[in-house]
Design an enzyme around this catalytic site. Sequence first.
Site, PDB file in Angstrom:
ATOM      1  N   LYS A 153     -12.826   3.989  28.655  1.00  0.00           N
ATOM      2  CA  LYS A 153     -12.507   4.529  30.113  1.00  0.00           C
ATOM      3  C   LYS A 153     -13.868   4.591  30.790  1.00  0.00           C
ATOM      4  O   LYS A 153     -14.597   5.144  30.189  1.00  0.00           O
ATOM      5  CB  LYS A 153     -11.709   5.638  30.219  1.00  0.00           C
ATOM      6  CG  LYS A 153     -10.258   5.425  30.143  1.00  0.00           C
ATOM      7  CD  LYS A 153      -9.336   6.221  30.882  1.00  0.00           C
ATOM      8  CE  LYS A 153      -7.952   6.151  30.640  1.00  0.00           C
ATOM      9  NZ  LYS A 153      -7.351   4.956  30.130  1.00  0.00           N
ATOM     10  N   ASP A 188     -10.924   0.031  30.644  1.00  0.00           N
ATOM     11  CA  ASP A 188      -9.653   0.271  31.759  1.00  0.00           C
ATOM     12  C   ASP A 188     -10.153   0.387  33.146  1.00  0.00           C
ATOM     13  O   ASP A 188     -11.558   0.821  33.360  1.00  0.00           O
ATOM     14  CB  ASP A 188      -8.934   1.725  31.095  1.00  0.00           C
ATOM     15  CG  ASP A 188      -8.534   1.425  29.847  1.00  0.00           C
ATOM     16  OD1 ASP A 188      -8.280   0.394  29.598  1.00  0.00           O
ATOM     17  OD2 ASP A 188      -8.207   2.592  29.020  1.00  0.00           O
ATOM     18  N   ARG A 224      -7.586  -8.265  32.430  1.00  0.00           N
ATOM     19  CA  ARG A 224      -6.210  -7.442  32.160  1.00  0.00           C
ATOM     20  C   ARG A 224      -5.561  -7.253  33.718  1.00  0.00           C
ATOM     21  O   ARG A 224      -6.240  -6.370  34.198  1.00  0.00           O
ATOM     22  CB  ARG A 224      -6.185  -6.483  31.459  1.00  0.00           C
ATOM     23  CG  ARG A 224      -5.015  -5.794  31.357  1.00  0.00           C
ATOM     24  CD  ARG A 224      -5.028  -4.079  30.820  1.00  0.00           C
ATOM     25  NE  ARG A 224      -5.849  -3.955  29.568  1.00  0.00           N
ATOM     26  CZ  ARG A 224      -6.387  -3.113  29.512  1.00  0.00           C
ATOM     27  NH1 ARG A 224      -6.469  -1.964  30.116  1.00  0.00           N
ATOM     28  NH2 ARG A 224      -6.985  -2.814  28.170  1.00  0.00           N
ATOM     29  N   ALA A 250      -1.610   2.377  37.568  1.00  0.00           N
ATOM     30  CA  ALA A 250      -1.137   3.503  37.532  1.00  0.00           C
ATOM     31  C   ALA A 250      -1.352   4.759  38.147  1.00  0.00           C
ATOM     32  O   ALA A 250      -0.977   6.077  37.886  1.00  0.00           O
ATOM     33  CB  ALA A 250      -1.401   3.869  35.848  1.00  0.00           C
TER      34      ALA A 250
HETATM   35  P1  FAD Z   1       7.232  -1.050  35.654  1.00  0.00           P
HETATM   36  O1  FAD Z   1       7.099  -1.729  37.113  1.00  0.00           O
HETATM   37  O2  FAD Z   1       7.084   0.239  35.453  1.00  0.00           O
HETATM   38  O3  FAD Z   1       8.849  -1.541  35.587  1.00  0.00           O
HETATM   39  C1  FAD Z   1       9.277  -2.905  35.559  1.00  0.00           C
HETATM   40  C2  FAD Z   1      10.392  -3.083  34.494  1.00  0.00           C
HETATM   41  O4  FAD Z   1       9.587  -3.139  33.103  1.00  0.00           O
HETATM   42  C3  FAD Z   1      11.463  -2.181  34.222  1.00  0.00           C
HETATM   43  O5  FAD Z   1      12.463  -2.436  35.123  1.00  0.00           O
HETATM   44  C4  FAD Z   1      11.972  -2.603  32.929  1.00  0.00           C
HETATM   45  O6  FAD Z   1      12.651  -3.623  32.820  1.00  0.00           O
HETATM   46  C5  FAD Z   1      10.604  -2.754  32.138  1.00  0.00           C
HETATM   47  N1  FAD Z   1       9.803  -1.301  31.513  1.00  0.00           N
HETATM   48  C6  FAD Z   1       9.075  -0.851  31.784  1.00  0.00           C
HETATM   49  N2  FAD Z   1       8.749   0.363  31.206  1.00  0.00           N
HETATM   50  C7  FAD Z   1       9.710   0.309  30.431  1.00  0.00           C
HETATM   51  C8  FAD Z   1       9.987   1.204  29.381  1.00  0.00           C
HETATM   52  N3  FAD Z   1       9.276   2.329  29.112  1.00  0.00           N
HETATM   53  N4  FAD Z   1      11.223   1.043  28.485  1.00  0.00           N
HETATM   54  C9  FAD Z   1      11.938  -0.179  28.718  1.00  0.00           C
HETATM   55  N5  FAD Z   1      11.758  -0.732  29.883  1.00  0.00           N
HETATM   56  C10 FAD Z   1      10.649  -0.805  30.622  1.00  0.00           C
HETATM   57  N6  FAD Z   1      -2.979   1.055  34.621  1.00  0.00           N
HETATM   58  C11 FAD Z   1      -4.230   1.135  35.214  1.00  0.00           C
HETATM   59  O7  FAD Z   1      -4.263   1.715  36.408  1.00  0.00           O
HETATM   60  N7  FAD Z   1      -5.215   1.093  34.661  1.00  0.00           N
HETATM   61  C12 FAD Z   1      -5.419   0.537  33.429  1.00  0.00           C
HETATM   62  O8  FAD Z   1      -6.511   0.288  32.658  1.00  0.00           O
HETATM   63  C13 FAD Z   1      -4.188   0.282  32.582  1.00  0.00           C
HETATM   64  N8  FAD Z   1      -4.267  -0.293  31.367  1.00  0.00           N
HETATM   65  C14 FAD Z   1      -2.989  -0.755  30.870  1.00  0.00           C
HETATM   66  C15 FAD Z   1      -3.083  -1.384  29.767  1.00  0.00           C
HETATM   67  C16 FAD Z   1      -1.741  -1.759  29.129  1.00  0.00           C
HETATM   68  C17 FAD Z   1      -1.774  -2.720  27.854  1.00  0.00           C
HETATM   69  C18 FAD Z   1      -0.668  -1.741  29.931  1.00  0.00           C
HETATM   70  C19 FAD Z   1       0.751  -2.256  29.385  1.00  0.00           C
HETATM   71  C20 FAD Z   1      -0.639  -0.920  31.228  1.00  0.00           C
HETATM   72  C21 FAD Z   1      -1.684  -0.440  31.512  1.00  0.00           C
HETATM   73  N9  FAD Z   1      -1.745   0.193  32.837  1.00  0.00           N
HETATM   74  C22 FAD Z   1      -2.967   0.429  33.366  1.00  0.00           C
HETATM   75  C23 FAD Z   1      -0.522   0.726  33.333  1.00  0.00           C
HETATM   76  C24 FAD Z   1       0.023  -0.047  34.613  1.00  0.00           C
HETATM   77  O9  FAD Z   1      -0.487  -0.333  35.635  1.00  0.00           O
HETATM   78  C25 FAD Z   1       1.622   0.416  34.899  1.00  0.00           C
HETATM   79  O10 FAD Z   1       1.592   1.607  35.463  1.00  0.00           O
HETATM   80  C26 FAD Z   1       2.657   0.370  33.754  1.00  0.00           C
HETATM   81  O11 FAD Z   1       2.402  -0.817  33.014  1.00  0.00           O
HETATM   82  C27 FAD Z   1       4.001   0.237  34.201  1.00  0.00           C
HETATM   83  O12 FAD Z   1       4.081  -1.058  34.878  1.00  0.00           O
HETATM   84  P2  FAD Z   1       4.886  -2.238  34.224  1.00  0.00           P
HETATM   85  O13 FAD Z   1       4.761  -3.458  34.778  1.00  0.00           O
HETATM   86  O14 FAD Z   1       4.739  -2.095  32.802  1.00  0.00           O
HETATM   87  O15 FAD Z   1       6.164  -1.881  34.567  1.00  0.00           O
END
Ligand code: FAD
Length: 278
Positions: free
Chosen positions: A73, A107, A158, A163
């Site tokens: 980070k 990140d 990525r 978040a």
């Molecule tokens: P969401 O929009 O939360 O959900 C969409 C759909 O995905 C849901 O309807 C469901 O079908 C499925 N889903 C999501 N979560 C779940 C669960 N817990 N269980 C079951 N199904 C689920 N954010 C940053 O701001 N900075 C970063 O550096 C960063 N790094 C990341 C690195 C990785 C490897 C990942 C995976 C995420 C990272 N994030 C980061 C977080 C990201 O920005 C999102 O907040 C987070 O991934 C939630 O979005 P989503 O696209 O996964 O799904």
Amino acid sequence: MIPPIADRFVAGESPATALEHVRRLNEQNVKAIVNLLGEHYDDRDAVASDAAEYRHLVTDIAGSELAACISVKPSQLGLDLGEDVFRSELSDIVDTAAEHGVFVWVDMEDHTTTDATLEVFETVAREHDGGVGVCVQANLRRTRADVRRLADVPGKVRLVKGAYDPPADIAYTDSTRVDQEYRTLLEDAFERYDGGIAVGSHDPAMLEHAMALHDRYGTDFEIQMLMGVREDAQYDLADEYEVWQYVPYGERWKSYFYRRVTERTDNLRFALRAVLHS
Ligand code: FAD
């Protein structure tokens, strides 16, 4: 010791417990992105200590021949103390990592850090001709331009939804709009990039879109998901795609666990169910 439920999302407090988790993951054909939990240091010693731990981690990963990389980070590596501190620490880590053939991710934190993070990433990526990647957030309006600019920078990108909660004048705040933007960014990246695209999402719709774009353009990509989230899907996807799991560890696990639970109450429900059925 990390208590049950939290240990679904965090791989222990020490590098040894994290690497043990990585070993088990690798057996399932899933690779690991190891992150030492820590952020927003205003103390130079804390920055130096985490930077040193990352350098050790890189040599441990290389020595154990695990399929793993690291993710850092910016504010953990001193961005709050100055961009030059972050640049210097990141550059040293990437030097060591490159010597050992280990990849380094950066990140992305809140919107006030985007410019500095991308600038430092670009400098270090050009100095090392790759070996480093950066995260960009679909909820920021600027990201379409950033994704295009980064096409010429060595390294990987990525794509995540974001978040943090940036102000509405610079961000999309409606989740449907963010999803739409995520799809557009995927389309831009698959069309323009030679590879090096990481789809950081658990969302089946976004993953399916990326797979269809891969079929259309042939561009290589990887899927990245968090430890403790949709793990069965991670193992299934790994039969056909390159899948990386983000594996956080360290003594500062409480705030990370709290974020996972508040982000999605399902996370707590799924974790509780797993504990009750174990
Ligand atoms: P969401 O929009 O939360 O959900 C969409 C759909 O995905 C849901 O309807 C469901 O079908 C499925 N889903 C999501 N979560 C779940 C669960 N817990 N269980 C079951 N199904 C689920 N954010 C940053 O701001 N900075 C970063 O550096 C960063 N790094 C990341 C690195 C990785 C490897 C990942 C995976 C995420 C990272 N994030 C980061 C977080 C990201 O920005 C999102 O907040 C987070 O991934 C939630 O979005 P989503 O696209 O996964 O799904």
